[in-house]
Design an enzyme around this catalytic site. Structure first.
Site, PDB file in Angstrom:
ATOM      1  N   LYS A 280       0.830  -1.208   0.000  1.00 42.77           N
ATOM      2  CA  LYS A 280       0.000   0.000   0.000  1.00 42.77           C
ATOM      3  C   LYS A 280       0.870   1.266   0.000  1.00 42.77           C
ATOM      4  O   LYS A 280       2.060   1.209   0.285  1.00 42.77           O
ATOM      5  CB  LYS A 280      -0.919   0.004   1.241  1.00 42.77           C
ATOM      6  CG  LYS A 280      -1.861  -1.204   1.306  1.00 42.77           C
ATOM      7  CD  LYS A 280      -2.925  -1.129   0.237  1.00 42.77           C
ATOM      8  CE  LYS A 280      -3.981  -2.208   0.339  1.00 42.77           C
ATOM      9  NZ  LYS A 280      -3.617  -3.521  -0.183  1.00 42.77           N
TER      10      LYS A 280
HETATM   11  C1  LIG Z   1      -9.791  -3.555  -0.783  1.00 39.40           C
HETATM   12  C2  LIG Z   1      -9.010  -4.289   0.258  1.00 39.40           C
HETATM   13  N1  LIG Z   1      -9.613  -4.615   1.415  1.00 39.40           N
HETATM   14  C3  LIG Z   1      -8.959  -5.258   2.389  1.00 39.40           C
HETATM   15  C4  LIG Z   1      -7.627  -5.617   2.263  1.00 39.40           C
HETATM   16  C5  LIG Z   1      -6.969  -6.386   3.343  1.00 39.40           C
HETATM   17  O1  LIG Z   1      -5.881  -5.713   3.924  1.00 39.40           O
HETATM   18  P1  LIG Z   1      -4.670  -6.508   4.568  1.00 39.40           P
HETATM   19  O2  LIG Z   1      -3.852  -7.085   3.460  1.00 39.40           O
HETATM   20  O3  LIG Z   1      -3.919  -5.448   5.327  1.00 39.40           O
HETATM   21  O4  LIG Z   1      -5.223  -7.553   5.456  1.00 39.40           O
HETATM   22  C6  LIG Z   1      -6.947  -5.298   1.080  1.00 39.40           C
HETATM   23  C7  LIG Z   1      -5.544  -5.671   0.933  1.00 39.40           C
HETATM   24  O5  LIG Z   1      -4.944  -5.731  -0.088  1.00 39.40           O
HETATM   25  C8  LIG Z   1      -7.654  -4.626   0.044  1.00 39.40           C
HETATM   26  O6  LIG Z   1      -7.069  -4.318  -1.116  1.00 39.40           O
END
Ligand SMILES: Cc1ncc(COP(=O)(O)O)c(C=O)c1O
Length: 363
Positions: free
Chosen positions: A183
């Protein structure tokens, strides 16, 4: 030239991180709402211009816990054009996801299609600010108020995003962020819930710490989803670099915009001037008839030239066996997932690499 990757982590300078690590070693306090954890929550509230933040060990657990904290029941309306964690978070709460089609101009849930999906079982709407483009919150908020629904934004892509000078993280009842290494802003793994009241934050803080309300009292089935001190320190140093990093991403996006504005068969997101974005992703849509190659053929051509692009989001969530939906009922999402390609954009992308990306795509 080395492989050109689609993204690259924002790594804070090691010499700036080292004093934090030395301090952590002295304090001998590694997790459980430590000094740097609290400092990062404060700094993020200021930077993002939001009232309260509860840090989490990743965005998925932040979203699962945000939904849990609102005690939802039945069905939750969401989008199939997202990362699978959005739908998983609904399922982890024993709720049923109901998928609504997207607006092809923004790739976000289409508010005009939400109302027909509402039933007596619906308790919430879970929109996603896909690629950091804000959802139409005014329309979603009006529908939610009319039907007495909660709104939880999956703002995993929307770190620092503003619309008309206001943080989009203040939309809805709660918003979640992901600080994954891919990110714009990262704590390696990590995430957060943005909330509006101290009561909400305290509830989330308890839920991410096994549900402890006090040393002797537990009334909620909480999770262990705490962010540790090393990652919080990483996040504090990274926060000093975020503006510079977003500015670099923006200049790359502008460069790509210019190149693709005259390329037949390539469409890019039309970003409104009222938006301050973080440029985490640069999606392009390929129209095979005009461009001459399919999306997958372009992906292969890029790969053959050592450029890694990603079909993000393909397949749709509803095309996974677990969600067994009928993708034809969300035709815009289906069509965009078949045309989309996210091309390299990150703060370490050199000028000659950007030129090579353009050359291979347009050449
Ligand atoms: C739209 C979206 N929601 C939730 C997540 C989940 O985040 P994390 O990878 O920090 O668990 C991501 C991760 O890529 C995402 O792109």
């Amino acid at each position: 030239m080395d492989k050109i990757t689609v993204t690259s982590p924002l790594l804070p300078p090691l010499d700036e991180l080292t004093p934090y690590l030395e301090d952590i070693w002295q304090r001998k306090w590694l997790t459980n709402s430590g000094h740097y954890h609290q400092q990062l929550e404060d700094e993020l509230c200021k930077y993002l211009d939001v009232p309260y933040i509860s840090l989490f060990s990743n965005g998925t657990l932040a979203l699962i816990t945000a939904l849990q904290s609102l005690e939802l029941t039945g069905e939750v309306i969401t989008t199939p054009y997202t990362f699978v964690a959005t739908a998983h978070a609904i399922k982890w709460n024993n709720l049923t996801p109901v998928f609504v089609d997207i607006d092809p101009a923004t790739f976000n849930i289409d508010p005009a299609k939400i109302e027909v999906a509402i039933t007596e079982k619906t308790s919430a709407i879970l929109p996603v600010h896909v690629y950091g483009t804000p959802c139409n919150d005014a329309a979603i908020d009006a529908i939610a108020k009319k039907h007495g629904l909660k709104v939880i934004y999956d703002a995993a892509h929307a770190f620092g995003v503003k619309e008309c000078g206001q943080s989009v993280l203040n939309y809805g009842d709660l918003s979640i962020l992901s600080f994954h290494a891919t990110k714009a802003y990262s704590t390696i793994e990590g995430g957060a819930v943005v909330c509006k009241t101290l009561e909400q934050k305290q509830r989330l803080d308890q839920l991410k710490n096994f549900g402890f309300e006090s040393e002797t009292q537990i009334s909620m089935c909480g999770m262990n989803a705490k962010l540790n001190e090393l990652q919080a320190a990483f996040g504090l140093v990274a926060l000093n670099k975020i503006d510079e990093s977003i500015a670099k991403r923006k200049s790359i996006a502008n460069y790509y915009d210019k190149a693709f504005s005259t390329t037949a068969g390539i469409k890019t997101l039309d970003n409104h001037s009222s938006l301050e974005l973080n440029y985490s992703y640069y999606p392009i849509l390929i129209d095979q008839a005009e461009f001459g190659l399919t999306r997958d053929e372009l992906l292969e051509k890029l790969q053959a030239n050592n450029i890694l692009a990603r079909r993000y989001f393909y397949p749709l969530v509803t095309q996974f066996e677990l969600y067994k939906g009928d993708a034809s009922s969300t035709p815009n999402a289906k069509s965009i997932s078949e045309q989309v390609l996210c091309i390299p954009i990150h703060n370490a992308l050199a000028e000659e690499e950007q030129m090579k990306v353009i050359e291979v795509i347009c050449g």
